[in-house]
Design a protein around this motif. Structure first.
Motif, PDB file in Angstrom:
ATOM      1  N   GLN A   1      -8.967   1.952   5.086  1.00  0.00           N
ATOM      2  CA  GLN A   1      -8.556   2.644   6.069  1.00  0.00           C
ATOM      3  C   GLN A   1      -9.501   2.482   7.257  1.00  0.00           C
ATOM      4  O   GLN A   1      -8.762   2.389   8.668  1.00  0.00           O
ATOM      5  CB  GLN A   1      -8.052   3.747   6.220  1.00  0.00           C
ATOM      6  N   GLU A   2     -10.492   2.311   6.963  1.00  0.00           N
ATOM      7  CA  GLU A   2     -11.270   2.587   8.417  1.00  0.00           C
ATOM      8  C   GLU A   2     -11.462   1.636   9.215  1.00  0.00           C
ATOM      9  O   GLU A   2     -11.541   1.352   9.997  1.00  0.00           O
ATOM     10  CB  GLU A   2     -12.611   3.153   7.994  1.00  0.00           C
ATOM     11  N   LEU A   3     -11.674   0.062   8.149  1.00  0.00           N
ATOM     12  CA  LEU A   3     -11.646  -1.025   8.191  1.00  0.00           C
ATOM     13  C   LEU A   3     -10.553  -1.112   9.024  1.00  0.00           C
ATOM     14  O   LEU A   3     -10.711  -2.709  10.006  1.00  0.00           O
ATOM     15  CB  LEU A   3     -12.026  -1.615   7.683  1.00  0.00           C
ATOM     16  N   LYS A   4      -9.723  -0.580   9.351  1.00  0.00           N
ATOM     17  CA  LYS A   4      -8.102  -0.971   9.771  1.00  0.00           C
ATOM     18  C   LYS A   4      -7.222  -2.067   8.799  1.00  0.00           C
ATOM     19  O   LYS A   4      -6.608  -2.735   8.778  1.00  0.00           O
ATOM     20  CB  LYS A   4      -8.070  -1.762  10.634  1.00  0.00           C
ATOM     21  N   VAL A   5      -7.606  -2.172   7.239  1.00  0.00           N
ATOM     22  CA  VAL A   5      -7.067  -3.380   6.843  1.00  0.00           C
ATOM     23  C   VAL A   5      -6.146  -2.188   5.835  1.00  0.00           C
ATOM     24  O   VAL A   5      -6.066  -0.980   5.509  1.00  0.00           O
ATOM     25  CB  VAL A   5      -8.131  -3.526   5.592  1.00  0.00           C
ATOM     26  N   PRO A   6      -4.693  -3.054   5.693  1.00  0.00           N
ATOM     27  CA  PRO A   6      -3.265  -2.535   5.433  1.00  0.00           C
ATOM     28  C   PRO A   6      -3.298  -1.726   3.388  1.00  0.00           C
ATOM     29  O   PRO A   6      -3.873  -2.697   3.383  1.00  0.00           O
ATOM     30  CB  PRO A   6      -2.269  -3.058   6.007  1.00  0.00           C
ATOM     31  N   VAL A   7      -3.429  -1.014   3.285  1.00  0.00           N
ATOM     32  CA  VAL A   7      -3.694  -0.539   2.396  1.00  0.00           C
ATOM     33  C   VAL A   7      -2.634   0.706   1.926  1.00  0.00           C
ATOM     34  O   VAL A   7      -2.265   1.806   2.899  1.00  0.00           O
ATOM     35  CB  VAL A   7      -5.172   0.235   2.366  1.00  0.00           C
ATOM     36  N   GLU A   8      -1.706   0.338   0.716  1.00  0.00           N
ATOM     37  CA  GLU A   8      -1.510   1.838   0.169  1.00  0.00           C
ATOM     38  C   GLU A   8      -1.749   2.019  -1.068  1.00  0.00           C
ATOM     39  O   GLU A   8      -2.409   1.236  -2.372  1.00  0.00           O
ATOM     40  CB  GLU A   8      -0.246   1.098   0.121  1.00  0.00           C
ATOM     41  N   THR A   9      -1.825   3.310  -1.106  1.00  0.00           N
ATOM     42  CA  THR A   9      -2.319   4.117  -2.995  1.00  0.00           C
ATOM     43  C   THR A   9      -1.160   4.594  -3.397  1.00  0.00           C
ATOM     44  O   THR A   9      -0.385   5.017  -3.168  1.00  0.00           O
ATOM     45  CB  THR A   9      -3.862   4.962  -2.492  1.00  0.00           C
ATOM     46  N   LEU A  10      -0.795   4.019  -4.330  1.00  0.00           N
ATOM     47  CA  LEU A  10      -0.138   4.682  -5.848  1.00  0.00           C
ATOM     48  C   LEU A  10      -0.732   5.521  -7.133  1.00  0.00           C
ATOM     49  O   LEU A  10      -1.134   4.639  -7.674  1.00  0.00           O
ATOM     50  CB  LEU A  10       1.418   3.488  -6.245  1.00  0.00           C
ATOM     51  N   ILE A  11      -0.907   6.391  -7.050  1.00  0.00           N
ATOM     52  CA  ILE A  11      -1.569   7.012  -7.938  1.00  0.00           C
ATOM     53  C   ILE A  11      -0.955   8.289  -8.931  1.00  0.00           C
ATOM     54  O   ILE A  11      -0.061   9.115  -8.576  1.00  0.00           O
ATOM     55  CB  ILE A  11      -2.704   8.623  -7.339  1.00  0.00           C
ATOM     56  N   PHE A  12      -0.768   7.930  -9.870  1.00  0.00           N
ATOM     57  CA  PHE A  12       0.024   8.812 -11.256  1.00  0.00           C
ATOM     58  C   PHE A  12      -1.056   9.972 -11.760  1.00  0.00           C
ATOM     59  O   PHE A  12      -1.754   9.092 -12.398  1.00  0.00           O
ATOM     60  CB  PHE A  12       0.605   7.414 -11.546  1.00  0.00           C
ATOM     61  N   ASP A  13      -0.379  11.330 -11.261  1.00  0.00           N
ATOM     62  CA  ASP A  13      -0.861  12.499 -11.787  1.00  0.00           C
ATOM     63  C   ASP A  13      -0.850  11.938 -13.762  1.00  0.00           C
ATOM     64  O   ASP A  13      -1.402  12.743 -14.127  1.00  0.00           O
ATOM     65  CB  ASP A  13      -0.540  13.236 -11.364  1.00  0.00           C
TER      66      ASP A  13
END
Length: 110
Positions: A69-81
């Motif tokens: 995110q800091e590098l402005k690269v598109p990133v999505e995170t999916l965390i399953f609890d």
């Protein structure tokens, strides 16, 4: 060393044999760390992780995601609890497939 600090205690010696020991192989571990090379990532990234993973702490995904995110690269995170190292619950697999398809549709141009 961040990896070793956040992995399950019983796994540390197993991983030290595989990756190098955190007390004696710090330079090797630095070179092997994905975060050392994170600035080379240019493509969008979808991280998928189980919060209860004792092999790789969710903190590793959070660090990598923040760095991208800091590098402005598109990133999505999916965390399953309610998952560990593998995504196994049927409802989570379904959601994973939906999110993966949406991610591909969003970023892959054909």
């Amino acid at each position: 060393n961040h990896f070793f600090a956040h992995t399950a205690p019983w796994r540390k010696e197993l991983r030290a044999v595989e990756y190098g020991h955190p007390d004696t192989d710090t330079e090797l571990l630095r070179v092997l760390s994905p975060l050392t090379h994170i600035a080379r990532v240019q493509a969008p990234v979808l991280f998928v992780h189980g919060r209860n993973d004792v092999r790789v702490s969710v903190k590793e995904v959070e660090r990598a995601s923040a760095a991208l995110q800091e590098l402005k690269v598109p990133v999505e995170t999916l965390i399953f609890d309610n998952e560990g190292h593998s995504i196994e619950r049927e409802e989570n697999i379904r959601l994973l497939h939906q999110k993966s398809i949406a991610f591909i549709q969003k970023y892959v141009r054909v």
